[in-house]
Design an enzyme around this catalytic site. Structure first.
Site, PDB file in Angstrom:
ATOM      1  N   HIS A 122       5.392  -2.401  -7.369  1.00  0.00           N
ATOM      2  CA  HIS A 122       4.395  -1.751  -6.515  1.00  0.00           C
ATOM      3  C   HIS A 122       3.020  -1.773  -7.181  1.00  0.00           C
ATOM      4  O   HIS A 122       2.006  -1.954  -6.518  1.00  0.00           O
ATOM      5  CB  HIS A 122       4.819  -0.315  -6.193  1.00  0.00           C
ATOM      6  CG  HIS A 122       6.075  -0.236  -5.376  1.00  0.00           C
ATOM      7  ND1 HIS A 122       6.314  -1.070  -4.302  1.00  0.00           N
ATOM      8  CD2 HIS A 122       7.178   0.557  -5.479  1.00  0.00           C
ATOM      9  CE1 HIS A 122       7.504  -0.778  -3.774  1.00  0.00           C
ATOM     10  NE2 HIS A 122       8.042   0.194  -4.482  1.00  0.00           N
TER      11      HIS A 122
ATOM     12  N   LEU B  63     -16.222  -4.632   6.737  1.00  0.00           N
ATOM     13  CA  LEU B  63     -14.802  -4.840   7.060  1.00  0.00           C
ATOM     14  C   LEU B  63     -14.138  -3.477   7.189  1.00  0.00           C
ATOM     15  O   LEU B  63     -14.449  -2.564   6.431  1.00  0.00           O
ATOM     16  CB  LEU B  63     -14.116  -5.647   5.951  1.00  0.00           C
ATOM     17  CG  LEU B  63     -12.608  -5.881   6.110  1.00  0.00           C
ATOM     18  CD1 LEU B  63     -12.227  -7.298   5.654  1.00  0.00           C
ATOM     19  CD2 LEU B  63     -11.762  -4.879   5.335  1.00  0.00           C
TER      20      LEU B  63
ATOM     21  N   ASP C 254       5.631  -7.336   1.671  1.00  0.00           N
ATOM     22  CA  ASP C 254       7.040  -7.176   1.312  1.00  0.00           C
ATOM     23  C   ASP C 254       7.363  -7.975   0.048  1.00  0.00           C
ATOM     24  O   ASP C 254       6.791  -9.033  -0.184  1.00  0.00           O
ATOM     25  CB  ASP C 254       7.896  -7.666   2.498  1.00  0.00           C
ATOM     26  CG  ASP C 254       9.330  -7.186   2.392  1.00  0.00           C
ATOM     27  OD1 ASP C 254       9.620  -6.324   1.535  1.00  0.00           O
ATOM     28  OD2 ASP C 254      10.164  -7.675   3.169  1.00  0.00           O
TER      29      ASP C 254
END
Ligand code: FPP
Length: 250
Positions: free
Chosen positions: A47, A141, A30
């Site tokens: 962004h 991962l 955020d």
């Protein structure tokens, strides 16, 4: 460190430095918009910088030995943003995949999706699915990207599936328990969530992994997402290692 309840799938591991490494970390990324506004830039610049933070965080996660990193990239509520911003976010995701996919693959990262990504249009859907397919055999991962995801609707869908099975006489309603319910969620085969981080100083879960965060450590940091980096991720792991987890016991 107390042990987990039996149904929760194993405890975090001890890392090479002796600290406890969470197996599964999730992040609510955020603050992109505020980061951009502070600099007099359009939201899309925030962004873009956020996508760079994803790159750094992923690198740190791979190095640390975390098994699963789940990122909230687009919530089912994000459709309420302007058409321009939604289109920017979609474009950025496609660009990120294009640019990073081979590198992710080389690093042994397996890409997984949760949420309903089919809402993103055939071009991006095709790219996303190709990326999932290309990395399916990797095991270092697992990067889970939540796209058009909402936890309440995930829970409702699980309840509906179990109700249908019960109505069809395939299961006994009395046999429904936490394990069988969890097995209907999109995270069914992932390790239990250990650590949930939210950046930018907001202290809410915003409909993210509501079931899965039942026993997770919650960490709210003031850093805006574009400023999050390897050091910030390592600091979060250190904070986690210092907490005593009780799972309701003493
Ligand atoms: C929240 O900031 C961020 C988002 C809604 C999108 C997250 C997307 C990225 C980091 C870009 C690419 C993602 C990947 C996985 C490559 P906000 O816009 O709500 O910030 P604000 O609260 O300051 O307005």
């Amino acid at each position: 460190m107390t042990s987990r309840p039996a149904a929760t799938g194993g405890a975090p591991l001890h890392g090479s430095a002796g600290g406890v490494v969470p197996r599964h970390v999730a992040i609510i990324m955020d603050g992109n918009g505020r980061w951009a506004t502070k600099r007099g830039l359009p939201r899309v610049a925030g962004h873009r910088a956020g996508a760079e933070a994803v790159r750094k965080t992923l690198r740190a996660a791979v190095k640390s030995g975390v098994e699963v990193l789940t990122l909230y990239a687009f919530s089912s509520e994000n459709w309420r943003r302007s058409e321009e911003e939604v289109s920017d976010l979609k474009g950025l995701l496609g660009y990120y995949l294009e640019r990073e996919l081979d590198e992710l693959d080389r690093e042994g990262v397996k890409l997984r999706l949760i949420g309903d990504h089919t809402a993103f249009g055939p071009h991006l859907v095709e790219r996303l699915e190709r990326a999932v397919e290309q990395t399916v055999h990797n095991g270092r991962l697992t990067l889970v990207v939540a796209l058009n995801y909402g936890a309440r609707s995930e829970i409702v869908a699980a309840a509906r599936r179990l109700a249908l099975q019960a109505a069809d006489g395939k299961i006994d309603p009395a046999s429904i328990d936490e394990a069988s319910f969890g097995a209907e969620l999109m995270t069914r085969d992932l390790p239990e969530l250990d650590l949930l981080i939210r950046t930018s100083g907001e202290k809410r879960l915003s409909n993210f992994l509501l079931w899965q965060s039942a026993y997770a450590e919650l960490l709210f940091v003031d850093t805006l997402w574009p400023d999050f980096d390897e050091a910030a991720f390592d600091a979060a792991l250190e904070e986690f290692a210092g907490r005593q987890r009780r799972f309701g016991g003493r």
